[in-house]
Scaffold this motif. Structure first.
Motif, mmCIF file in Angstrom:
data_model
loop_
_atom_site.group_PDB
_atom_site.id
_atom_site.type_symbol
_atom_site.label_atom_id
_atom_site.label_comp_id
_atom_site.label_asym_id
_atom_site.label_seq_id
_atom_site.Cartn_x
_atom_site.Cartn_y
_atom_site.Cartn_z
ATOM 1 N N PRO A 28 0.825 -1.214 0.000
ATOM 2 C CA PRO A 28 0.000 0.000 0.000
ATOM 3 C C PRO A 28 0.861 1.267 0.000
ATOM 4 C CG PRO A 28 -0.078 -1.052 2.140
ATOM 5 C CD PRO A 28 0.669 -1.986 1.225
ATOM 6 N N TYR A 29 0.365 2.284 -0.668
ATOM 7 C CA TYR A 29 1.051 3.572 -0.763
ATOM 8 C C TYR A 29 0.777 4.366 0.512
ATOM 9 C CZ TYR A 29 1.748 8.410 -2.262
ATOM 10 O OH TYR A 29 2.135 9.713 -2.347
ATOM 11 N N ASP A 30 1.839 4.825 1.165
ATOM 12 C CA ASP A 30 1.708 5.602 2.399
ATOM 13 C C ASP A 30 2.287 6.994 2.161
ATOM 14 O OD1 ASP A 30 1.331 6.437 4.970
ATOM 15 O OD2 ASP A 30 2.942 5.228 5.823
ATOM 16 N N PHE A 31 1.408 7.999 2.086
ATOM 17 C CA PHE A 31 1.830 9.370 1.783
ATOM 18 C C PHE A 31 2.765 9.921 2.853
ATOM 19 C CE2 PHE A 31 1.267 13.932 2.273
ATOM 20 C CZ PHE A 31 1.625 14.378 1.017
ATOM 21 N N THR A 32 2.434 9.698 4.119
ATOM 22 C CA THR A 32 3.209 10.280 5.209
ATOM 23 C C THR A 32 4.632 9.738 5.248
ATOM 24 O OG1 THR A 32 1.141 10.299 6.440
ATOM 25 C CG2 THR A 32 3.105 10.861 7.644
ATOM 26 N N TRP A 33 4.782 8.443 5.173
ATOM 27 C CA TRP A 33 6.111 7.827 5.213
ATOM 28 C C TRP A 33 6.950 8.261 4.012
ATOM 29 C CZ3 TRP A 33 9.434 6.033 8.388
ATOM 30 C CH2 TRP A 33 10.470 5.240 7.961
ATOM 31 N N THR A 34 6.322 8.337 2.848
ATOM 32 C CA THR A 34 7.036 8.776 1.649
ATOM 33 C C THR A 34 7.434 10.238 1.764
ATOM 34 O OG1 THR A 34 5.701 7.206 0.394
ATOM 35 C CG2 THR A 34 6.926 8.807 -0.865
ATOM 36 N N LEU A 35 6.580 11.053 2.356
ATOM 37 C CA LEU A 35 6.893 12.473 2.547
ATOM 38 C C LEU A 35 8.086 12.642 3.478
ATOM 39 C CD1 LEU A 35 6.019 15.442 2.070
ATOM 40 C CD2 LEU A 35 4.676 15.223 4.156
ATOM 41 N N ILE A 36 8.110 11.915 4.573
ATOM 42 C CA ILE A 36 9.222 12.008 5.526
ATOM 43 C C ILE A 36 10.531 11.574 4.864
ATOM 44 C CG2 ILE A 36 10.159 11.025 7.663
ATOM 45 C CD1 ILE A 36 7.223 10.929 8.666
ATOM 46 N N CYS A 37 10.496 10.476 4.147
ATOM 47 C CA CYS A 37 11.708 9.994 3.465
ATOM 48 C C CYS A 37 12.168 10.979 2.396
ATOM 49 C CB CYS A 37 11.452 8.625 2.842
ATOM 50 S SG CYS A 37 11.271 7.315 4.046
ATOM 51 N N SER A 38 11.235 11.572 1.677
ATOM 52 C CA SER A 38 11.591 12.545 0.637
ATOM 53 C C SER A 38 12.250 13.777 1.225
ATOM 54 C CB SER A 38 10.338 12.970 -0.132
ATOM 55 O OG SER A 38 9.727 11.886 -0.753
ATOM 56 N N ILE A 39 11.731 14.276 2.332
ATOM 57 C CA ILE A 39 12.327 15.453 2.969
ATOM 58 C C ILE A 39 13.722 15.133 3.498
ATOM 59 C CG2 ILE A 39 12.117 17.011 4.948
ATOM 60 C CD1 ILE A 39 9.098 17.021 4.434
ATOM 61 N N ILE A 40 13.895 13.956 4.071
ATOM 62 C CA ILE A 40 15.213 13.561 4.568
ATOM 63 C C ILE A 40 16.218 13.483 3.420
ATOM 64 C CG2 ILE A 40 16.516 11.632 5.578
ATOM 65 C CD1 ILE A 40 14.056 11.165 7.388
ATOM 66 N N VAL A 41 15.820 12.888 2.309
ATOM 67 C CA VAL A 41 16.717 12.794 1.148
ATOM 68 C C VAL A 41 17.011 14.182 0.591
ATOM 69 C CG1 VAL A 41 16.882 11.961 -1.233
ATOM 70 C CG2 VAL A 41 16.085 10.436 0.569
ATOM 71 N N GLY A 42 16.009 15.050 0.532
ATOM 72 C CA GLY A 42 16.221 16.412 0.056
ATOM 73 C C GLY A 42 17.191 17.183 0.935
ATOM 74 N N LEU A 43 17.052 17.057 2.243
ATOM 75 C CA LEU A 43 17.984 17.715 3.162
ATOM 76 C C LEU A 43 19.393 17.152 3.021
ATOM 77 C CD1 LEU A 43 15.781 18.023 6.354
ATOM 78 C CD2 LEU A 43 16.498 19.860 4.813
ATOM 79 N N PHE A 44 19.490 15.839 2.807
ATOM 80 C CA PHE A 44 20.786 15.206 2.596
ATOM 81 C C PHE A 44 21.451 15.752 1.332
ATOM 82 C CE2 PHE A 44 23.379 11.555 1.097
ATOM 83 C CZ PHE A 44 24.248 11.502 2.172
ATOM 84 N N ILE A 45 20.677 15.948 0.277
ATOM 85 C CA ILE A 45 21.218 16.500 -0.969
ATOM 86 C C ILE A 45 21.694 17.931 -0.764
ATOM 87 C CG2 ILE A 45 20.550 17.259 -3.298
ATOM 88 C CD1 ILE A 45 18.790 14.726 -3.415
#
Length: 60
Positions: A28-45
């Motif tokens: 199942p697609y989880d918007f919240t978990w994907t959002l948190i991971c995306s922000i972490i990756v963006g900050l890492f970049i």
């Protein structure tokens, strides 16, 4: 401004990757978990961009 744009694109592309990854693995697609991971990756970049590029000061 460039940090906001970087985070925007990280979230947008992260959501696409999260949706497609969930569809391909039949989970199942989880918007919240994907959002948190995306922000972490963006900050890492952003951090990598600040640390990896040396500041050259020209003195003549």
């Amino acid at each position: 401004m460039r940090y906001i744009v970087t985070l925007f694109w990280a979230v947008l592309l992260g959501q696409v990757v999260g949706f497609l990854g969930g569809a391909l693995t039949s989970t199942p697609y989880d918007f919240t978990w994907t959002l948190i991971c995306s922000i972490i990756v963006g900050l890492f970049i952003i951090i990598i961009g600040k640390v990896a590029v040396p500041n050259h000061k020209t003195t003549h």
